[in-house]
Design a protein around this motif. Structure first.
Motif, PDB file in Angstrom:
ATOM      1  N   ILE A  77      62.661 -96.556  33.754  1.00  0.00           N
ATOM      2  CA  ILE A  77      62.709 -97.836  34.249  1.00  0.00           C
ATOM      3  C   ILE A  77      63.110 -99.094  33.338  1.00  0.00           C
ATOM      4  O   ILE A  77      63.961 -99.935  33.713  1.00  0.00           O
ATOM      5  N   GLU A  78      62.437 -98.901  32.331  1.00  0.00           N
ATOM      6  CA  GLU A  78      62.780-100.052  31.260  1.00  0.00           C
ATOM      7  C   GLU A  78      64.119 -99.986  30.709  1.00  0.00           C
ATOM      8  O   GLU A  78      64.826-101.241  30.701  1.00  0.00           O
ATOM      9  N   TYR A  79      65.006 -98.814  30.475  1.00  0.00           N
ATOM     10  CA  TYR A  79      66.088 -98.682  30.282  1.00  0.00           C
ATOM     11  C   TYR A  79      67.013 -99.427  31.349  1.00  0.00           C
ATOM     12  O   TYR A  79      68.179 -99.888  31.240  1.00  0.00           O
ATOM     13  N   LYS A  80      66.816 -99.119  32.572  1.00  0.00           N
ATOM     14  CA  LYS A  80      67.650 -99.470  33.811  1.00  0.00           C
ATOM     15  C   LYS A  80      67.491-101.035  33.809  1.00  0.00           C
ATOM     16  O   LYS A  80      68.586-101.736  34.173  1.00  0.00           O
ATOM     17  N   GLU A  81      66.383-101.677  33.655  1.00  0.00           N
ATOM     18  CA  GLU A  81      66.201-103.063  33.405  1.00  0.00           C
ATOM     19  C   GLU A  81      67.099-103.686  32.385  1.00  0.00           C
ATOM     20  O   GLU A  81      67.697-104.585  32.659  1.00  0.00           O
ATOM     21  N   ILE A  82      67.153-103.056  31.328  1.00  0.00           N
ATOM     22  CA  ILE A  82      67.934-103.438  30.073  1.00  0.00           C
ATOM     23  C   ILE A  82      69.507-103.456  30.256  1.00  0.00           C
ATOM     24  O   ILE A  82      70.206-104.481  30.229  1.00  0.00           O
ATOM     25  N   LEU A 120      70.775-106.301  32.663  1.00  0.00           N
ATOM     26  CA  LEU A 120      70.711-107.508  32.090  1.00  0.00           C
ATOM     27  C   LEU A 120      72.014-107.444  31.153  1.00  0.00           C
ATOM     28  O   LEU A 120      72.622-108.352  31.064  1.00  0.00           O
ATOM     29  N   VAL A 121      72.400-106.340  30.581  1.00  0.00           N
ATOM     30  CA  VAL A 121      73.638-106.216  29.717  1.00  0.00           C
ATOM     31  C   VAL A 121      74.909-106.364  30.886  1.00  0.00           C
ATOM     32  O   VAL A 121      75.765-107.038  30.769  1.00  0.00           O
ATOM     33  N   GLU A 122      74.901-105.598  32.339  1.00  0.00           N
ATOM     34  CA  GLU A 122      75.653-105.716  32.973  1.00  0.00           C
ATOM     35  C   GLU A 122      76.222-106.996  33.699  1.00  0.00           C
ATOM     36  O   GLU A 122      77.175-107.372  33.697  1.00  0.00           O
ATOM     37  N   ALA A 123      75.047-107.779  33.564  1.00  0.00           N
ATOM     38  CA  ALA A 123      75.091-109.271  34.092  1.00  0.00           C
ATOM     39  C   ALA A 123      75.712-109.951  32.955  1.00  0.00           C
ATOM     40  O   ALA A 123      75.841-111.327  33.335  1.00  0.00           O
ATOM     41  N   GLY A 124      76.045-109.512  31.689  1.00  0.00           N
ATOM     42  CA  GLY A 124      76.367-110.497  30.717  1.00  0.00           C
ATOM     43  C   GLY A 124      75.343-111.241  29.996  1.00  0.00           C
ATOM     44  O   GLY A 124      75.854-112.132  29.244  1.00  0.00           O
ATOM     45  N   ILE A 125      74.123-111.032  30.169  1.00  0.00           N
ATOM     46  CA  ILE A 125      73.140-111.783  29.322  1.00  0.00           C
ATOM     47  C   ILE A 125      73.146-111.041  28.186  1.00  0.00           C
ATOM     48  O   ILE A 125      72.781-111.996  27.211  1.00  0.00           O
ATOM     49  N   TYR A 126      73.250-110.007  27.788  1.00  0.00           N
ATOM     50  CA  TYR A 126      73.126-109.370  26.337  1.00  0.00           C
ATOM     51  C   TYR A 126      74.321-108.587  26.399  1.00  0.00           C
ATOM     52  O   TYR A 126      75.128-108.095  27.134  1.00  0.00           O
ATOM     53  N   LEU A 127      74.863-108.596  25.127  1.00  0.00           N
ATOM     54  CA  LEU A 127      76.203-107.987  24.770  1.00  0.00           C
ATOM     55  C   LEU A 127      75.967-106.173  24.831  1.00  0.00           C
ATOM     56  O   LEU A 127      76.826-105.704  25.438  1.00  0.00           O
ATOM     57  N   SER A 158      72.520-102.969  24.707  1.00  0.00           N
ATOM     58  CA  SER A 158      71.090-102.690  24.637  1.00  0.00           C
ATOM     59  C   SER A 158      70.560-103.240  23.085  1.00  0.00           C
ATOM     60  O   SER A 158      69.404-103.726  22.975  1.00  0.00           O
ATOM     61  N   SER A 159      71.169-102.924  22.117  1.00  0.00           N
ATOM     62  CA  SER A 159      70.548-103.287  20.926  1.00  0.00           C
ATOM     63  C   SER A 159      70.493-104.846  20.720  1.00  0.00           C
ATOM     64  O   SER A 159      69.692-105.208  20.094  1.00  0.00           O
ATOM     65  N   ASP A 160      71.200-105.694  21.265  1.00  0.00           N
ATOM     66  CA  ASP A 160      71.375-107.032  21.417  1.00  0.00           C
ATOM     67  C   ASP A 160      70.053-107.543  22.093  1.00  0.00           C
ATOM     68  O   ASP A 160      69.251-108.263  21.608  1.00  0.00           O
ATOM     69  N   PHE A 161      69.627-106.842  23.102  1.00  0.00           N
ATOM     70  CA  PHE A 161      68.670-106.928  23.878  1.00  0.00           C
ATOM     71  C   PHE A 161      67.276-106.841  23.029  1.00  0.00           C
ATOM     72  O   PHE A 161      66.261-107.809  23.036  1.00  0.00           O
ATOM     73  N   VAL A 162      67.334-105.611  22.344  1.00  0.00           N
ATOM     74  CA  VAL A 162      66.263-105.045  21.518  1.00  0.00           C
ATOM     75  C   VAL A 162      66.083-106.093  20.216  1.00  0.00           C
ATOM     76  O   VAL A 162      64.775-106.613  19.868  1.00  0.00           O
ATOM     77  N   ARG A 163      66.947-106.241  19.571  1.00  0.00           N
ATOM     78  CA  ARG A 163      66.837-107.424  18.488  1.00  0.00           C
ATOM     79  C   ARG A 163      66.268-108.609  18.855  1.00  0.00           C
ATOM     80  O   ARG A 163      65.381-108.972  18.271  1.00  0.00           O
TER      81      ARG A 163
END
Length: 114
Positions: free
Chosen positions: A23-28, A31-38, A40-45
């Motif tokens: 579920i966490e991975y799917k949510e991230i 967000l990446v697919e929506a263009g909010i983050y480059l 998953s690593s960008d999200f984690v950082r």
């Protein structure tokens, strides 16, 4: 990744591995697919930076009572108004000690309540 630091020293970035629930991975991923983050690593950082900013380690000094009392009185004189928690944090004193000192200063009429 390698970056150059002052004085010619080389600084190596570190990697940290973790496991996520599906579920966490799917949510991230959303967000990446929506263009909010480059990626998953960008999200984690960014999540790590936000968490590190939110956590503040409070140091408490071991100070003689009379010295602490002078510091508290001096703090109130220079700031005019302050919450007890601010005084304790800024002076790095135990909160209960600052409460005790503040109450004593009020009884001695050296400190006015606002």
């Amino acid at each position: 990744m390698i970056s150059i630091e002052n004085e010619g020293k080389v600084k190596h970035n570190k990697s940290v591995a973790t496991k996520l629930t599906p579920i966490e991975y799917k949510e991230i991923t959303k967000l990446v697919e929506a263009g909010i983050y480059l990626n998953s690593s960008d999200f984690v950082r960014e999540a790590i930076r936000d968490k590190l900013k939110a956590i503040k380690v409070v140091k408490i000094r071991d100070v003689d009572y009379e010295i602490a009392k002078k510091e508290v009185l001096g703090y109130y004189r220079s700031h005019l108004e302050a919450y007890i928690s601010e005084v304790a944090e800024d002076l790095e004193l135990d909160l209960e000690l600052v409460i005790k000192i503040t109450n004593e200063l009020k009884k001695e009429r050296r400190l006015d309540e606002v």
